[in-house]
Structures are given as structure tokens and as C-alpha cells.
Design an enzyme around this catalytic site. Structure first.
Site, PDB file in Angstrom:
ATOM      1  N   GLY A 160      -2.433  74.438  65.632  1.00  0.00           N
ATOM      2  CA  GLY A 160      -1.640  75.223  66.571  1.00  0.00           C
ATOM      3  C   GLY A 160      -2.493  76.251  67.299  1.00  0.00           C
ATOM      4  N   GLU A 192      -7.136  63.538  62.484  1.00  0.00           N
ATOM      5  CA  GLU A 192      -6.351  62.553  63.234  1.00  0.00           C
ATOM      6  C   GLU A 192      -7.131  62.014  64.426  1.00  0.00           C
ATOM      7  OE1 GLU A 192      -6.027  65.983  65.782  1.00  0.00           O
ATOM      8  OE2 GLU A 192      -5.846  65.780  63.614  1.00  0.00           O
ATOM      9  N   HIS A 204     -10.189  68.154  63.000  1.00  0.00           N
ATOM     10  CA  HIS A 204      -9.044  67.283  63.276  1.00  0.00           C
ATOM     11  C   HIS A 204      -9.279  65.859  62.778  1.00  0.00           C
ATOM     12  CE1 HIS A 204      -6.443  69.861  65.860  1.00  0.00           C
ATOM     13  NE2 HIS A 204      -7.568  70.543  65.950  1.00  0.00           N
ATOM     14  N   ASN A 207     -11.300  71.745  67.619  1.00  0.00           N
ATOM     15  CA  ASN A 207     -10.712  72.598  68.652  1.00  0.00           C
ATOM     16  C   ASN A 207     -10.188  73.868  68.007  1.00  0.00           C
ATOM     17  OD1 ASN A 207      -9.320  73.816  70.736  1.00  0.00           O
ATOM     18  ND2 ASN A 207      -7.574  72.429  70.603  1.00  0.00           N
ATOM     19  N   GLY A 257      -3.353  80.153  69.232  1.00  0.00           N
ATOM     20  CA  GLY A 257      -3.219  81.583  68.959  1.00  0.00           C
ATOM     21  C   GLY A 257      -4.024  82.063  67.770  1.00  0.00           C
ATOM     22  N   CYS A 271      -6.819  72.742  60.779  1.00  0.00           N
ATOM     23  CA  CYS A 271      -7.040  73.698  61.868  1.00  0.00           C
ATOM     24  C   CYS A 271      -6.274  75.002  61.611  1.00  0.00           C
ATOM     25  CB  CYS A 271      -6.695  73.065  63.204  1.00  0.00           C
ATOM     26  SG  CYS A 271      -7.594  73.813  64.585  1.00  0.00           S
ATOM     27  N   GLY A 315     -10.840  78.478  67.917  1.00  0.00           N
ATOM     28  CA  GLY A 315     -11.570  79.676  68.331  1.00  0.00           C
ATOM     29  C   GLY A 315     -11.596  80.747  67.261  1.00  0.00           C
ATOM     30  N   SER A 335      -2.736  73.007  70.683  1.00  0.00           N
ATOM     31  CA  SER A 335      -3.695  74.039  70.277  1.00  0.00           C
ATOM     32  C   SER A 335      -4.360  74.701  71.481  1.00  0.00           C
ATOM     33  CB  SER A 335      -4.761  73.449  69.358  1.00  0.00           C
ATOM     34  OG  SER A 335      -4.213  73.080  68.110  1.00  0.00           O
TER      35      SER A 335
END
Length: 368
Positions: A229, A345, A343, A299, A231, A257, A301, A51
Site C-alpha cells: 500500500g 507476486e 513484491h 516499490n 503512504g 511491502c 520509499g 502503492s
């Protein structure tokens, strides 16, 4: 352990701000979107998280590298960050089980970075101004040349990056006792997500980011997992189309995510780029279904549009961020599909949210 010789390094931000420090990793030049992570530990997991592809990470913790690296702590096959910015970079490590130094690890991976700068001042600056592109160099001292190089770094808005980190071909992982089959759409999946499924008796088959639904369905999975992931989620059109098809056949679907954002887009809900994203290990989230709160690893944006969800007849908000009230989780009414922005995990991070994997297993059991 070989002795590292520091050289001068420069960090140039998109708005013209300059920081001068010392080099780390490979001598060279690298650019990307500048973002900060507030985690106190787990740097190797962060650096290998797909990511982060295309991003330069600022660590707010003072020391980086002090416990070295080891192969069990990677989340992908390589270092994914485009550069590292930190205060104190340690070339020596004290952990007995470490297999090497972070400096050697970065040199082999070709990672360029800068240390010995005031990261507090830097983080305060980008918190006020917002996420922006930057370039770091330990070989170029001319600011004008760096500015020209920086102008060539693409903006994260509108950028499709899953194709850069997704598996090029399918592969399978299975536990000894297989109870369920889960198809994984790899937009930049972390290894620990796959391990969480295997620990719960799931055989997983990981498919490339642009795999059509029909191709995944040939394997006859019990459910689908849409991974994290890098982008802009608005540019991941193949994944959105696949999720629309999965929803039609009403097989269990779990997204995290990027997968969360793709599920929202598959239901006509837009995403947008945040002023600053959420990156760290201590983000408070409230589960609106149970009323309980959890500390989460995050995580991202981009975020889904809360206003568009309010009046959506088919989408229910399940989790919210207690810092800024952004949407952290949704589920689709009348369908076995849900997702979270963070997340579960937790690699690195707290384990408050691993129950979400159990919730997905429960859906698999109900629909088998």
C-alpha cells in the site's frame, strides 16, 4: 486512433529545478512525490499499482506507450499515479492484442504528464538530492503560480494513504477447489497477489484497511495476508493494531511491502523514509535462510530500522538487499508470521520470489 497535439509542459521540483518538455495525457496540472522506476517493461502494471498513489513516476526506460494497453494488465480498478514523466512517449502501439493507446488511456483517467525531457539528468538529480515533491503542468506557464500550487502538495512523511485506495467494502474470490481461507487486509492490494492465492487453492476475503481484527476473525480464516500500500507505514495505526491481535492468536500471517513494515511496527520496530526508495524489477536480494539470491520486483520509499532489529529478541532477519543491506524480510520467532519488503507476486517483474506464497501455504497446512 486520433492524432494527439503536443503542447508545452513544465515540471517544477520542490528545490526549484525546472524542466521543460511536451505534454502527455490530459491537459492540466498535477503534483505528488517524484520517484523513479528502473523497470524496462510493465508500465501499465506500474501505473495501476495502488502503492504509487500520490506519486509522480519517472520512467528510466526511453520509450513508454509503444505496446499500448489492455485490461488484463491492470493491478487495480484505476490508474493510481499522480503523473508521468518520461523521455519518449509513443502515441502509436505495435502490439496486435492492445486495446488502445496509452495516451487515450491517460486522457480517460485524467492523468497529466510530461515527455521529451532529459530523464537521465532528472534521475541523477533526485538520486543526489533525494525524493522530493514536484508539480507538472501543461496549462500553467507561470513558475511562481506553480510554486504556490506545489507548496500545497503534502509531504509523504506522515501521510496515511491506504484509506484512499483500500476497498470500501469486503468482497470474496474463490477457486473451484477451496483448500484454505485467507483474510486479506487491503492496504492497497494488487490483483496479482490475490490471483497467486487462488492458484494455490485459497479462498480470499478482502477487508477494508481499518477493519478490526475481531471482524476479520468472525470469518474464521486459516491465515492472514497484509498487503502492500501507499503512504507512510507509521501512519497506518489501525493495521498495526490488527496485526498485534493476529500475532496473539498465532494464526499464519504473511505481509508484503507495507504489510512487512506494519509487521515490524507491530513488534515495536520503527520505519523511516529512505533518501530514495527501491522501485524497479532487478533488485538483488539474499535469502539468509537458504543462502540463495533472487532478483526481485520492488516499490517502496520507506524501510524498517535495521539497528532496532539487531537486538530484538523476537524478530529474525531473513532477507537483505545486496545493493544497500537494507532489511528485505523478517520472521517472528516462535510464531507462524513472516514478511518481505519486495513484491513476490511480480507484476511486473521476475518470478524468483513466488516461492514465498508456497511457504505461506505450508504454514497454513501446518496450522490447519
Amino acid at each position: 486512433m486520433k492524432k494527439h497535439t503536443f503542447s508545452e509542459a513544465i515540471l517544477l521540483l520542490e528545490d526549484g529545478t525546472v524542466f521543460k518538455g511536451k505534454s502527455l495525457g490530459r491537459i492540466g496540472t498535477s503534483g505528488g512525490e517524484l520517484c523513479f522506476n528502473t523497470g524496462m517493461t510493465g508500465y501499465q502494471e506500474i501505473f495501476t499499482d495502488p502503492s504509487y498513489y500520490g506519486q509522480m513516476v519517472v520512467t528510466t526506460v526511453s520509450h513508454v506507450g509503444n505496446y499500448g494497453v489492455q485490461h488484463e494488465e491492470v493491478e487495480s480498478d484505476k490508474v493510481q499515479i499522480s503523473g508521468l514523466v518520461c523521455k519518449d512517449f509513443s502515441h502509436h502501439f505495435s502490439r496486435k492484442t492492445a486495446e488502445g493507446s496509452l495516451q487515450d488511456y491517460f486522457e480517460k483517467a485524467g492523468v497529466v504528464g510530461i515527455c521529451e525531457i532529459d530523464t537521465r539528468a532528472l534521475v541523477r538529480h533526485i538520486r543526489d538530492k533525494g525524493a522530493m515533491n514536484a508539480i507538472v503542468s501543461s496549462e500553467i506557464t507561470d513558475i511562481e503560480e506553480l510554486r504556490n500550487r506545489l507548496s500545497e502538495v503534502p509531504s509523504m512523511a506522515g501521510l496515511e494513504l491506504s484509506s484512499r485506495v483500500s476497498t470500501p467494502e469486503t468482497y470474496e474470490m474463490k477457486p473451484e477447489d477451496v483448500k484454505y481461507k485467507v483474510a486479506v487486509l487491503d492496504l492497497g492490494v494488487k490483483r496479482n497477489s490475490l490471483y497467486n492465492f487462488m492458484q494455490r487453492g485459497c479462498e480470499v476475503k478482502v477487508f477494508p484497511y481499518n477493519t478490526p481484527f475481531e471482524e476479520m476473525e468472525k470469518w474464521n480464516p486459516d491465515g492472514y495476508f497484509i498487503s502492500n500500500g501507499p503512504g507512510d507505514p507509521a501512519a497506518t495505526l489501525d493495521a498495526v493494531n490488527s496485526v498485534k491481535q493476529i500475532l496473539k492468536v498465532e494464526k499464519p500471517l504473511f505481509g508484503i511491502c507495507m504489510g512487512h513494515q506494519v509487521l515490524a511496527q507491530a513488534n515495536g520496530i520503527a520505519t523511516y523514509k529512505m533518501h530514495n526508495g527501491h522501485r524497479g524489477l532487478n533488485h538483488p536480494v539474499k535469502n539468509l535462510i537458504t543462502g540463495k539470491c533472487e532478483v526481485t520486483s520492488q516499490n517502496h520509499g520507506f524501510v524498517v530500522d535495521a539497528e532496532q532489529i539487531k537486538n530484538h529478541p523476537d524478530v529474525e532477519v531473513t532477507h537483505i538487499n545486496l545493493n544497500d543491506n537494507t532489511i528485505e524480510g523478517i520472521r517472528i520467532k516462535g510464531k507462524p508470521a513472516f514478511s518481505v519488503q519486495y513484491h513476490p507476486e511480480s507484476s511486473p517483474g521476475p518470478h524468483d520470489s513466488t516461492y514465498l506464497f508456497d511457504d505461506f501455504i505450508a504454514l497454513l497446512e501446518q496450522n490447519k
